[in-house]
Design a protein around this motif. Structure first.
Motif, PDB file in Angstrom:
ATOM      1  N   HIS A  35      42.717  11.579 -46.591  1.00 38.25           N
ATOM      2  CA  HIS A  35      42.140  11.061 -45.350  1.00 38.25           C
ATOM      3  C   HIS A  35      41.755  12.204 -44.420  1.00 38.25           C
ATOM      4  CE1 HIS A  35      41.494   8.580 -41.840  1.00 38.25           C
ATOM      5  NE2 HIS A  35      42.429   9.229 -41.178  1.00 38.25           N
ATOM      6  N   GLU A  36      42.639  13.180 -44.272  1.00 42.09           N
ATOM      7  CA  GLU A  36      42.343  14.308 -43.394  1.00 42.09           C
ATOM      8  C   GLU A  36      41.170  15.123 -43.927  1.00 42.09           C
ATOM      9  OE1 GLU A  36      45.843  16.622 -42.784  1.00 42.09           O
ATOM     10  OE2 GLU A  36      46.785  15.119 -41.490  1.00 42.09           O
ATOM     11  N   GLY A  37      41.184  15.393 -45.227  1.00 43.94           N
ATOM     12  CA  GLY A  37      40.101  16.168 -45.811  1.00 43.94           C
ATOM     13  C   GLY A  37      38.752  15.492 -45.632  1.00 43.94           C
ATOM     14  N   ARG A  38      38.712  14.186 -45.784  1.00 40.63           N
ATOM     15  CA  ARG A  38      37.450  13.454 -45.633  1.00 40.63           C
ATOM     16  C   ARG A  38      36.908  13.591 -44.217  1.00 40.63           C
ATOM     17  NH1 ARG A  38      36.354   8.740 -43.508  1.00 40.63           N
ATOM     18  NH2 ARG A  38      38.549   8.116 -43.381  1.00 40.63           N
ATOM     19  N   LEU A  39      37.778  13.464 -43.225  1.00 42.84           N
ATOM     20  CA  LEU A  39      37.337  13.581 -41.834  1.00 42.84           C
ATOM     21  C   LEU A  39      36.860  14.999 -41.528  1.00 42.84           C
ATOM     22  CD1 LEU A  39      40.094  11.509 -39.988  1.00 42.84           C
ATOM     23  CD2 LEU A  39      37.779  10.814 -40.563  1.00 42.84           C
ATOM     24  N   GLY A  40      37.586  15.989 -42.028  1.00 51.68           N
ATOM     25  CA  GLY A  40      37.186  17.371 -41.800  1.00 51.68           C
ATOM     26  C   GLY A  40      35.835  17.675 -42.417  1.00 51.68           C
ATOM     27  N   ARG A  41      35.628  17.233 -43.647  1.00 50.73           N
ATOM     28  CA  ARG A  41      34.348  17.488 -44.316  1.00 50.73           C
ATOM     29  C   ARG A  41      33.199  16.779 -43.612  1.00 50.73           C
ATOM     30  NH1 ARG A  41      37.988  17.130 -48.606  1.00 50.73           N
ATOM     31  NH2 ARG A  41      37.557  14.919 -48.980  1.00 50.73           N
ATOM     32  N   ALA A  42      33.460  15.564 -43.131  1.00 50.06           N
ATOM     33  CA  ALA A  42      32.408  14.829 -42.411  1.00 50.06           C
ATOM     34  C   ALA A  42      32.013  15.568 -41.137  1.00 50.06           C
ATOM     35  CB  ALA A  42      32.886  13.417 -42.087  1.00 50.06           C
ATOM     36  N   GLY A  43      33.002  16.136 -40.441  1.00 48.68           N
ATOM     37  CA  GLY A  43      32.699  16.885 -39.232  1.00 48.68           C
ATOM     38  C   GLY A  43      31.884  18.131 -39.516  1.00 48.68           C
ATOM     39  N   VAL A  44      32.264  18.860 -40.566  1.00 48.17           N
ATOM     40  CA  VAL A  44      31.516  20.062 -40.952  1.00 48.17           C
ATOM     41  C   VAL A  44      30.098  19.690 -41.382  1.00 48.17           C
ATOM     42  CG1 VAL A  44      31.376  21.956 -42.603  1.00 48.17           C
ATOM     43  CG2 VAL A  44      33.575  21.363 -41.588  1.00 48.17           C
ATOM     44  N   ASP A  45      29.963  18.641 -42.172  1.00 47.78           N
ATOM     45  CA  ASP A  45      28.647  18.243 -42.666  1.00 47.78           C
ATOM     46  C   ASP A  45      27.721  17.841 -41.516  1.00 47.78           C
ATOM     47  OD1 ASP A  45      29.524  18.730 -45.211  1.00 47.78           O
ATOM     48  OD2 ASP A  45      29.842  16.627 -45.735  1.00 47.78           O
ATOM     49  N   ALA A  46      28.288  17.206 -40.492  1.00 51.57           N
ATOM     50  CA  ALA A  46      27.471  16.833 -39.337  1.00 51.57           C
ATOM     51  C   ALA A  46      26.943  18.071 -38.623  1.00 51.57           C
ATOM     52  CB  ALA A  46      28.295  15.977 -38.379  1.00 51.57           C
ATOM     53  N   LEU A  47      27.764  19.102 -38.548  1.00 44.43           N
ATOM     54  CA  LEU A  47      27.313  20.349 -37.929  1.00 44.43           C
ATOM     55  C   LEU A  47      26.222  21.014 -38.764  1.00 44.43           C
ATOM     56  CD1 LEU A  47      30.767  21.735 -36.761  1.00 44.43           C
ATOM     57  CD2 LEU A  47      28.884  21.009 -35.282  1.00 44.43           C
ATOM     58  N   VAL A  48      26.370  20.985 -40.078  1.00 44.15           N
ATOM     59  CA  VAL A  48      25.342  21.559 -40.946  1.00 44.15           C
ATOM     60  C   VAL A  48      24.021  20.810 -40.766  1.00 44.15           C
ATOM     61  CG1 VAL A  48      24.634  21.866 -43.360  1.00 44.15           C
ATOM     62  CG2 VAL A  48      26.961  22.446 -42.651  1.00 44.15           C
ATOM     63  N   GLU A  49      24.099  19.500 -40.693  1.00 43.26           N
ATOM     64  CA  GLU A  49      22.881  18.712 -40.518  1.00 43.26           C
ATOM     65  C   GLU A  49      22.189  19.055 -39.204  1.00 43.26           C
ATOM     66  OE1 GLU A  49      21.486  14.000 -40.445  1.00 43.26           O
ATOM     67  OE2 GLU A  49      23.554  14.541 -40.966  1.00 43.26           O
ATOM     68  N   VAL A 102      37.362  23.322 -40.536  1.00 47.26           N
ATOM     69  CA  VAL A 102      37.467  23.957 -41.845  1.00 47.26           C
ATOM     70  C   VAL A 102      38.881  23.817 -42.395  1.00 47.26           C
ATOM     71  CG1 VAL A 102      37.547  26.244 -42.917  1.00 47.26           C
ATOM     72  CG2 VAL A 102      35.526  25.537 -41.630  1.00 47.26           C
ATOM     73  N   PHE A 103      39.852  24.035 -41.532  1.00 49.23           N
ATOM     74  CA  PHE A 103      41.248  23.894 -41.947  1.00 49.23           C
ATOM     75  C   PHE A 103      41.534  22.440 -42.315  1.00 49.23           C
ATOM     76  CE2 PHE A 103      45.810  23.459 -41.371  1.00 49.23           C
ATOM     77  CZ  PHE A 103      46.286  24.599 -41.989  1.00 49.23           C
ATOM     78  N   LEU A 104      41.030  21.495 -41.519  1.00 55.42           N
ATOM     79  CA  LEU A 104      41.233  20.079 -41.794  1.00 55.42           C
ATOM     80  C   LEU A 104      40.554  19.671 -43.099  1.00 55.42           C
ATOM     81  CD1 LEU A 104      42.336  17.367 -40.614  1.00 55.42           C
ATOM     82  CD2 LEU A 104      40.061  17.042 -39.608  1.00 55.42           C
ATOM     83  N   ALA A 105      39.354  20.185 -43.338  1.00 51.38           N
ATOM     84  CA  ALA A 105      38.608  19.824 -44.542  1.00 51.38           C
ATOM     85  C   ALA A 105      39.316  20.254 -45.814  1.00 51.38           C
ATOM     86  CB  ALA A 105      37.213  20.449 -44.490  1.00 51.38           C
ATOM     87  N   ALA A 106      40.145  21.285 -45.723  1.00 48.02           N
ATOM     88  CA  ALA A 106      40.881  21.784 -46.888  1.00 48.02           C
ATOM     89  C   ALA A 106      42.227  21.104 -47.062  1.00 48.02           C
ATOM     90  CB  ALA A 106      41.080  23.293 -46.771  1.00 48.02           C
TER      91      ALA A 106
END
Length: 404
Positions: free
Chosen positions: A132-146, A123-127
């Motif tokens: 580049h960092e935000g993209r990786l953080g959001r991808a990780g969160v989205d994978a967990l949601v999926e 969450v901290f990375l996604a923000a």
């Protein structure tokens, strides 16, 4: 089929499509061999996404776990090995010893592998303001949601920190939920995130009329303008709220208009919405093109020449620093340098000891001399990127801006 070295010779990090034609076993063997150039192994690893040969999984995982491995190679290997559950214990328990540069890709991989304990860090990375960092953080969160579902991950995220609320708003919007409530968030980064995600014009208008704070009304008006380009509607809200603006003591109106024109439209997410709405609703000076900038610079040079100062040929800010770009030219006069802005008729002493007559010559020609007092005025709540920081800048930094 070309061999791997031939394909690599034509490849780049943005285009490694030629490697996709190569045999996966050959690519895996090359990527696993640490004696090969790191950037070549990185490209080979990226070309393995979705087709890693089972016989080479162990060798590639060993490269990921090697603390001496190059960060870029490890990140590419994690892309290729995104479904290998056996990596998770090491990523969770040992990868914290890696350098800071490796942590974004490690966190993304943990998210893809279903590690809910990584949620706070993701969450901290996604923000992160770094794309580049935000993209990786959001991808990780989205994978967990999926994997686990929206409600489960929203519960894991909570909403105590601004970063958590940014993640919450983004996921709610992706799930089709109304996030206009977050326009009133006390943290501007959260409100900025929310306004960019609201697409319903009718809902925005209703929210604008009932918003609990003036700042929330401004966010709604700002987003409405982005969606409708209706300047009259934005101005109506602006007038209703009393033409709100950030007061900057000592900043004259013409200079303010130039700064608003240049920076309020591309400002960072923590910029006060009053600057944004001012850009939309007040008259800005004409946009300057290369011809206008050249004419103004020639006017300055002519004034200096007429004063007998023999200015040297000007160089742009980028040329002066041998990299980057900026909003001024450097002109050598005598034993020092002047800076002449490209944003308007502004000039200042830049370095060394320029002839004092230069100021008089430029002021006579209609240029405003930016002395130390004016230069030091801080334009508050207008956040501009400047050498890794996103914050308020001074008049000097804005009129004579350079970034490598």
């Amino acid at each position: 089929m070309r061999n791997i070295e031939e394909a690599l010779a034509d490849a780049s990090i943005r285009d490694y499509s030629g490697l996709l034609e190569l045999d996966a076993t050959e690519l895996a063997r090359y990527a696993a061999d640490a004696s090969n150039g790191w950037w070549k192994r990185q490209l080979c690893a990226l070309a393995l996404v979705g087709r890693v040969p089972e016989d080479y999984v162990g060798d590639l995982i060993a490269r990921v776990r090697d603390f001496g491995e190059v960060n870029e190679v490890r990140a590419a290997l994690l892309e290729a090995l995104a479904d290998r559950e056996e990596l998770l214990p090491w990523l969770r328990d040992e990868a914290g010893k890696l350098s800071q540069a490796s942590k974004p890709s490690v966190l993304q991989a943990r998210g893809r592998l279903g590690d809910r304990t990584a949620v706070p860090q993701l969450v901290f990375l996604a923000a992160s303001p770094w794309a580049h960092e935000g993209r990786l953080g959001r991808a990780g969160v989205d994978a967990l949601v999926e994997r686990y579902g929206l409600e489960t991950i929203l519960a894991d995220i909570g909403g105590q920190s601004p970063e958590a609320r940014i993640a919450q708003v983004r996921l709610q919007a992706a799930g089709g939920l109304d996030v206009s409530y977050a326009l009133a968030d006390e943290d501007r980064a959260v409100a900025y995130t929310a306004q960019a995600l609201v697409e319903d014009v009718a809902r925005l208008r209703a929210y604008r009329d009932e918003a609990p704070t003036d700042e929330a009304k401004l966010w709604a008006a700002y987003r409405l303008y982005q969606l409708t380009e209706d300047q009259d509607e934005a101005r109506a809200t602006y007038e209703e709220l009393g033409r709100p603006r950030i007061e900057v003591p000592g900043l004259d109106e013409d200079m303010r208009r130039v700064i608003v024109r240049e920076y309020a439209g591309c400002s960072q997410r923590r910029t006060d919405p009053r600057w944004r709405i001012e850009l939309i609703c007040t008259e800005a000076p004409p946009e300057r093109d290369e011809a206008a900038e050249a004419a103004e610079l020639n006017h300055a040079l002519a004034a200096l020449t007429a004063a007998g100062l023999e200015p040297q040929p000007p160089v742009s800010a980028g040329q002066h620093h041998h990299q980057g770009d900026g909003t001024y030219h450097v002109v050598t006069v005598g034993s020092g340098n002047l800076a002449v802005s490209t944003l308007g008729r502004y000039a200042t002493e830049y370095s060394g000891d320029p002839d004092p007559a230069a100021r008089t010559a430029l002021e006579t020609a209609g240029f405003q001399w930016i002395d130390a007092d004016v230069a030091a005025i801080r334009v508050t709540d207008l956040c501009v990127y400047h050498f890794g920081h996103r914050s308020d800048l001074t008049v000097a930094e804005l009129l004579f801006y350079w970034q490598d």
